[in-house]
Structure formats: C-alpha cells, structure tokens
Design a protein around this motif. Structure first.
Motif, mmCIF file in Angstrom:
data_model
loop_
_atom_site.group_PDB
_atom_site.id
_atom_site.type_symbol
_atom_site.label_atom_id
_atom_site.label_comp_id
_atom_site.label_asym_id
_atom_site.label_seq_id
_atom_site.Cartn_x
_atom_site.Cartn_y
_atom_site.Cartn_z
ATOM 1 N N PRO A 151 -1.969 11.660 8.646
ATOM 2 C CA PRO A 151 -2.477 12.066 7.336
ATOM 3 C C PRO A 151 -3.941 11.668 7.093
ATOM 4 N N ASN A 152 -4.328 10.459 7.537
ATOM 5 C CA ASN A 152 -5.712 10.050 7.234
ATOM 6 C C ASN A 152 -6.753 10.828 8.037
ATOM 7 N N GLN A 153 -6.290 11.689 8.947
ATOM 8 C CA GLN A 153 -7.241 12.516 9.687
ATOM 9 C C GLN A 153 -7.442 13.876 9.020
ATOM 10 N N LEU A 207 1.842 11.336 1.558
ATOM 11 C CA LEU A 207 2.355 11.476 2.927
ATOM 12 C C LEU A 207 2.607 10.101 3.521
ATOM 13 N N PHE A 208 3.569 10.032 4.426
ATOM 14 C CA PHE A 208 3.846 8.756 5.108
ATOM 15 C C PHE A 208 2.762 8.541 6.146
ATOM 16 N N SER A 211 0.832 -1.212 0.000
ATOM 17 C CA SER A 211 0.000 0.000 0.000
ATOM 18 C C SER A 211 0.859 1.251 0.000
ATOM 19 N N MET A 212 2.069 1.167 0.549
ATOM 20 C CA MET A 212 2.968 2.321 0.432
ATOM 21 C C MET A 212 3.349 2.558 -1.032
ATOM 22 N N ASN A 257 6.190 13.975 9.270
ATOM 23 C CA ASN A 257 6.294 14.028 7.811
ATOM 24 C C ASN A 257 7.142 15.218 7.375
ATOM 25 N N LEU A 258 6.864 16.390 7.989
ATOM 26 C CA LEU A 258 7.610 17.581 7.609
ATOM 27 C C LEU A 258 9.049 17.529 8.127
ATOM 28 N N ALA A 259 9.233 16.872 9.261
ATOM 29 C CA ALA A 259 10.580 16.795 9.838
ATOM 30 C C ALA A 259 11.469 15.847 9.039
#
Ligand SMILES: Nc1ncnc2c1ncn2[C@@H]1O[C@H](COP(=O)(O)OP(=O)(O)OP(=O)(O)O)[C@@H](O)[C@H]1O
Ligand SMILES: [Mg+2]
Lengths: 255, 244
Positions: B137-139, B91-92, A114-115, B100-102
């Motif tokens: 990310p999923n939020q 995004l991870f 999925s990644m 993610n930004l770091a």
C-alpha cells in the motif's frame, strides 16, 4: 491524581476484558496458525541476540562481583553456587523479561497502535473479522511460546557466562564450577524461576496489545502509548516478581 | 422497503453528546448523501450502522434486524452485507495489494486459489489498478489506495456500501474515477450512503440528502426539495463549505 486513578481503573478493566475475549476466541475455529508463526519469528527469533547479551553480561558481572567480594573472606569457592542459583531463580527470568518488555512490548504496541490510527483495526472489524483473532491472539500465543524458551536459553547463557568469568578471572577450575552447579541446583530451583516466564509473557503481550488498541489522538498517541506499555509491563514484572516468588515459595514448602 | 432504517439514534462520547436524535432511512438501490459541517458526527453515524460504534439509544434496522444490541460475532453477517469504505482506504500495510483484496474472499467465501486470482484480476481491471498486485500500500498514491480500499470493500458483493469521504483530498481525475465507480455500483442495484463535503460528487451520485446539524437531521429530501426549502439550510451549508 484523580485522572491517574481513573486511568488505572480503566486500564485494569480494559485488560481484564481483553483477556476474557482472548480466552474466549482462543478456542474458536480456525486458529490463526500462520500469523502466530510469523509472530514467533518476530518475538522469539529476533529477540535472541538481546536475550543472549543480557544473560551473558548478567552472569559475567555477577561472577566478577561475588568473586571479588567473597575473595576477601576466602569464599571464592562459593561463587558457582551463588551465581548460578541467583541466575536460575531470579536474574535470568526477570532480566530477560524486562528486556523483552522493552523490545517486544514496544514493538507490539507501536505496530498495533499505528494500525489503530490508520483504521486498519476498524477495517478488520468492518470486513467481518475479529482483530482479537487476527492481531491479539497471534501475539499473545507467540509470546507465551517464545518467552519461556528465551528465558531457558538465557538461564543457560547466564550460568555459562558466570563460569567463563569464574575460570578466566577468578581462577576456578571449570570442571569444579560445573560440578558445583549440578550439585546445587535442584529442579525446584529451576522451575521456581522458569515458571515466572509464562506469567511475564502474558503481562507483556496483553499490556502491549491493550495500549496499542486504545491509542488516542493520532500518531502522537502511538508514542505515548508505547512508553506507557513498556513502563506498565516493567512495573508489573517487578512487582509481580515479588508475589510470584512468594507464591512459589509457599508451594515449595508443601513439596 | 427500507434497507437501512435509523430511528432516534443517540450517541455521546464521555459525556459529550454528538447525536441527540437522528432518524432517516435508505431504500433498496437508493443513494443517500449525508452532509454536514466538519465534526457534526457524520462518520459516527456511518460507523454505527455496522456496529463499529455502539449506539446509546434508538434503533438501527439493517435489512429488518435491529443491530444495536448485536455482539461482535453477530455483527459479522451484517458487515458482510454492508460494506464500509474508509476515508484513507485503511489498507493492511503489511500485506500486498493482492493479499489485501484476497483477505475478504479468504475469510468469507469458499473460492479456491485460482478463482481468487481470477476474481482479483477482474476487480483490479475494473478499478484501473491492474499490474499493482504485488506492490505494498505505501507504494501507491493516495488516490490509488482509496480505490484499492473501495475494491476490497465490495469484492464479496455487499447489498449496501457506506462511503466515508471517498473523494476527500483527491485530484479531479481520481475524483471522477471514484464517482464512476459509485455510479457503477448503484447501477448494479447496490444501496449506498455517501458522506462527503464534495457537493459536485454528491449531486452527481446521490438521489436524496440528509443534512446533519447539532445532533439532529436538520433537513432532508431531494436536491430540488432542499433547494426550494424556504429556510435554505442546504444553500447555507454549501455557501459555508465554499467559504472555507
Ligand atoms: N472514539 C471517539 N471518542 C471520543 N470522541 C469521538 C470519538 N469519535 C468521534 N468523536 C467525536 O464525535 C464528533 C464527531 O466526529 P466525526 O468524526 O463523526 O465527525 P465528522 O462529521 O465525520 O467530521 P469530518 O467531516 O471532519 O470527518 C467529534 O467531535 C469527535 O470529537
Ligand atoms: Mg468523518
């Protein structure tokens, strides 16, 4: 038939290249310690219950079967020998690794798959980092570390399971049972089974990573990649077991 | 001088030719719009510019270096210079927005934890995302994910940015936000390439356009040049897009 053959060649080539890359990047600084520890938790700790159940029931069922079978010939006293030897040399490592191929292999393939589909693997590359280092190496190293440990635990549990049934259902004295185990099993026996674990660990993790990284056609592809990953590594474990057994047997002759 | 210069780029997948002969260049500080129908291979061109796909032929010069023969590790410094903004943010999903930004900062800079913290709050502020640091990310909504993706791509200050359909599937508010950000980056002198079907956005931010069709650059020039062209490729393309 032709596509099967082509896929197989592609798989062999792909996993070989992947292992070379893993091996090359393993020695480059920095080692992804934190990610690896996370994976050891995922792979190792979380697989304890399944390894436990597999080993316990294998040991118990084998003791029961041999006990009932050998009783007719008055060979019940051989149960400790036979059961513990077959667990240590064969059943413990192979059954544990087959179950782990399902649990761990499926987990790795679907996660990496999925990644891949959501372009997170591409994003790792685009951000100037290596997916091999960030994703593959932590999983391979975690498997290489955890799976032998799980096998060692499973061996002990399996033998203990046999002893439990031996004393409760077959009426064998636990002390006698224990004594027989230690009389029978040599270090060579132990290692000829245990030494298979690292090989299986590499097979499970590399095959799973390969299928995850090479998912095609979106989300649907993740499902079929996961299936392929589990089936392939199970087959490799079963077939590989024969060759490893044979190879170790040759080595034992030398010793 | 051209920061990105593509000469006779060719690419096929398993015998299926996608690009036969693609040549174009982008000058420093310029914004190029790469347009064309669905499936003509716009993403393939963009991905090849930072080596995510290997070219089958031709040259891709980035800042004076031909990257087509580069290995993954040699490509690292190209990828630090040229950022890629993925269609859906990419995004991870196991990391928070903050992490993610770091990520690129930890990988490619020597900033300490405080400086990273500071830089990220600054960046989130600029992108109208403050207060979401600890969410996953999923939020977030799709639009916000895209903005975080954009923020992550540019946080280490690239020389050029490649946008793959940054406004696809967004509502007018988020579209406008993205447009503003692209313009802001442009004002800072960053070179960019924008792949899009969204012509209003393209016209708002791009200086020049390349129209890809059938594996080649069919037409290129400024909006005026293309609109005055007698073949009217751009007009046909835009009408076609509207018709969908
Ligand atoms: N990894 C790949 N393997 C095989 N074929 C691919 C691959 N990547 C792209 N293609 C093919 O290349 C062609 C161009 O794809 P690409 O995604 O670049 O199109 P696009 O112009 O970006 O379209 P869209 O506007 O829909 O995003 C498609 O036909 C696709 O099937
Ligand atoms: Mg595309």
């Amino acid at each position: 038939m032709k596509t099967y053959f082509r896929n197989f060649i592609q798989f062999l080539g792909g996993t070989t290249l992947l292992s070379i890359e893993v091996f090359k990047e393993l020695w480059t600084w920095p080692f992804p310690t934190k990610l690896t520890i996370e994976q050891i938790y995922q792979v190792g700790l979380k697989s304890l219950p399944i390894a436990f159940i597999t080993a316990a029931s294998t040991g118990m069922v084998m003791a029961l079967q041999f006990g009932l079978g050998l009783e007719k010939f008055g060979g019940k006293l051989y149960v400790p020998k036979i059961v513990s030897l077959s667990i240590i040399r064969e059943m413990g490592p192979v059954f544990t690794c087959l179950m782990l191929a399902a649990r761990v292999g499926a987990g790795i393939t679907s996660e990496i798959g999925s990644m891949t589909v959501t372009q997170q693997i591409d994003a790792l590359r685009a951000l100037g980092t290596s997916p091999i280092k960030k994703v593959v190496i932590p999983r391979v190293v975690a498997c290489l570390f955890s799976i032998p440990l799980l096998v060692a635990i499973a061996n002990a549990i399996g033998v203990a399971g046999g002893m439990l049934v031996g004393s409760s259902d077959l009426g064998l004295d636990p002390q006698f049972y224990m004594q027989k185990i230690f009389e029978t099993i040599t270090l060579t026996d132990y290692f000829s089974g245990f030494a298979k674990a690292p090989f299986f660990a590499i097979v499970i993790s590399l095959v799973a990573c390969y299928y995850g990284l090479n998912v095609e056609e979106g989300t649907r592809g993740v499902g079929s990649a996961t299936t392929k990953s589990v089936v392939t590594s199970s087959i490799f474990i079963l077939v590989g077991d024969y060759f490893l057994t044979k190879a170790f047997w040759v080595v034992e002759q030398w010793l | 001088m051209a920061l990105i210069d593509v000469k006779s780029f060719k690419k096929s997948f398993r015998g299926k030719t996608v690009h036969k002969d693609i040549s174009f260049s982008v000058n420093k500080g310029e914004c190029l719009g790469l347009v064309g129908g669905s499936g003509v291979g716009k993403s393939v061109v963009l991905r090849s510019l930072i080596g995510l796909e290997k070219a089958d032929g031709g040259q891709i010069m980035i800042d004076g270096e031909d990257i087509t023969k580069f290995s993954e590790s040699q490509l690292t410094h190209v990828r630090i210079k040229v950022a890629y903004v993925f269609q859906n943010g990419a995004l991870f999903d196991s990391l928070t927005i903050f992490e993610n930004l770091a990520f690129p900062l930890r990988e490619h800079t020597d900033l300490n934890e405080n400086q990273i913290q500071e830089k990220i709050s600054e960046q989130l502020e600029e992108f109208g995302l403050s207060g979401n640091e600890n969410l996953y990310p999923n939020q977030l909504s799709g639009g916000m994910q895209k903005r975080v993706g954009l923020a992550r791509s540019i946080i280490i200050g690239p020389k050029a940015i490649l946008y793959d359909e940054p406004t696809a599937g967004l509502d007018p508010y988020n579209t406008l936000k993205i447009q503003e950000m692209i313009l802001r980056m442009k004002k800072k002198g960053v070179t960019s390439i924008l792949v899009t079907h969204d012509m209003p956005t393209a016209f708002a931010v791009c200086d020049r356009f390349c129209l890809i069709e059938d594996g080649r650059i069919k037409a290129q020039g400024t909006r005026d040049e293309l609109e005055n062209q007698k073949e009217g490729y751009l007009k046909k393309f835009i009408d076609g897009e509207r018709g969908k």
